[in-house]
Design an enzyme around this catalytic site. Sequence first.
Site, PDB file in Angstrom:
ATOM      1  N   GLY A   1     -15.267  -0.795  -9.218  1.00  0.00           N
ATOM      2  CA  GLY A   1     -13.924  -1.358  -9.163  1.00  0.00           C
ATOM      3  C   GLY A   1     -13.971  -2.878  -9.072  1.00  0.00           C
ATOM      4  O   GLY A   1     -15.047  -3.490  -9.027  1.00  0.00           O
TER       5      GLY A   1
ATOM      6  N   LYS B   1      -0.707  -1.664   3.083  1.00  0.00           N
ATOM      7  CA  LYS B   1       0.179  -0.509   2.985  1.00  0.00           C
ATOM      8  C   LYS B   1      -0.126   0.564   4.025  1.00  0.00           C
ATOM      9  O   LYS B   1       0.652   1.501   4.216  1.00  0.00           O
ATOM     10  CB  LYS B   1       0.113   0.074   1.571  1.00  0.00           C
ATOM     11  CG  LYS B   1       0.679  -0.881   0.518  1.00  0.00           C
ATOM     12  CD  LYS B   1       0.461  -0.396  -0.892  1.00  0.00           C
ATOM     13  CE  LYS B   1       1.065  -1.375  -1.896  1.00  0.00           C
ATOM     14  NZ  LYS B   1       0.472  -2.738  -1.815  1.00  0.00           N
TER      15      LYS B   1
ATOM     16  N   LYS C   1      -4.432   5.946   3.777  1.00  0.00           N
ATOM     17  CA  LYS C   1      -5.330   4.871   4.178  1.00  0.00           C
ATOM     18  C   LYS C   1      -5.263   4.632   5.686  1.00  0.00           C
ATOM     19  O   LYS C   1      -6.279   4.286   6.308  1.00  0.00           O
ATOM     20  CB  LYS C   1      -5.016   3.589   3.410  1.00  0.00           C
ATOM     21  CG  LYS C   1      -5.355   3.660   1.931  1.00  0.00           C
ATOM     22  CD  LYS C   1      -6.824   3.967   1.684  1.00  0.00           C
ATOM     23  CE  LYS C   1      -7.724   2.792   2.044  1.00  0.00           C
ATOM     24  NZ  LYS C   1      -9.164   3.082   1.737  1.00  0.00           N
TER      25      LYS C   1
END
Length: 336
Positions: free
Chosen positions: A14, A131, A143
């Site tokens: 990523g 978030k 998360k």
Amino acid sequence: MFTDKSILITGGTGSLGKALTNYILDNYPTIKRLVIFSRDEQKQYQMALDYPHDQYPMIRFFIGDVRDKERLIRAMKGIDYVIHAAAMKHVPIAEYNPDECIKTNVYGAQNVIDACFMTGVERVVALSTDKACAPINLYGATKLTSDKLFIAANNIKGDNPIRFSVVRYGNVMGSNGSVIPFFLSRKATGILPITDPQMTRFNISLIGGVEMVMHALQHAWGGELFVPKIPSYRIMDVAEAIGPDCEKPFVGIRPGEKIHEEMITSSDSYFTYDLGKYYAILPATHKWKLEDFIQEFGATKVKEGFQYNSGENTEWESVESMRKLIQEHVDTSFHI
């Protein structure tokens, strides 16, 4: 501390994984091994072209999914440090595919923890997101759960010297799927869709995110959740910086989005300390003495009720500063 050590990065293909790889290889050439663990073979193939084995004999590419604990255990044999960057992160996709998001972000996190315990890993840093703070969408909720799992792992380690910590930050400038690359791709159309003109976000560069991860890896005592002191931007300023002549229609916020993001809530303030460049939300229970931590890092307790959100930040990017940052960190061909 990295000489002759082996590091594994989940989600290593990523945006942040690649930035971490470049940073580690540039700054710590004496590492023993760097394992890029991810499930996308095409991304691994493309990334491997940038790191040919004859020039980078320490790098390894390992196909695997954090949902597969047995594969993680195999990949982590001989690994000293783990950076957990793998996640399903797109908010609308997570809202539409909740079970898939949970499998990766929650069960995957627990698999990483279990594999680390089973293979003698010494230190673990898990990547979080703004978030996860007072979440209103599934991605944030998963998360937050992941954060809790990694922090709580310090409570069950017994005499194992392993340390788990978490880093939480805002939008990484130029990361895959983020607003700046999206606006840049849409600039030629003459239309930049705006979700809400009042929307704000925290902003951090890829290198800023990398440096924070490395700080946690080197300095965490176990259980800290690190938060950087970074500026905010207004979505309208980003749009103006990229496409001043573009139309900017308001299209409404997407499912699960906030107008402003938070990284520290007033409830967190009771456990939050100012470390200078970063804040640290400390665990309610820990195996080290708070007085020693305060003395070691020159930490000062924030005021009760303190909160840190993008809409009430004291530091802001301007249209001009965003143009400069985009050219420096995202697109060198971008015209200022």
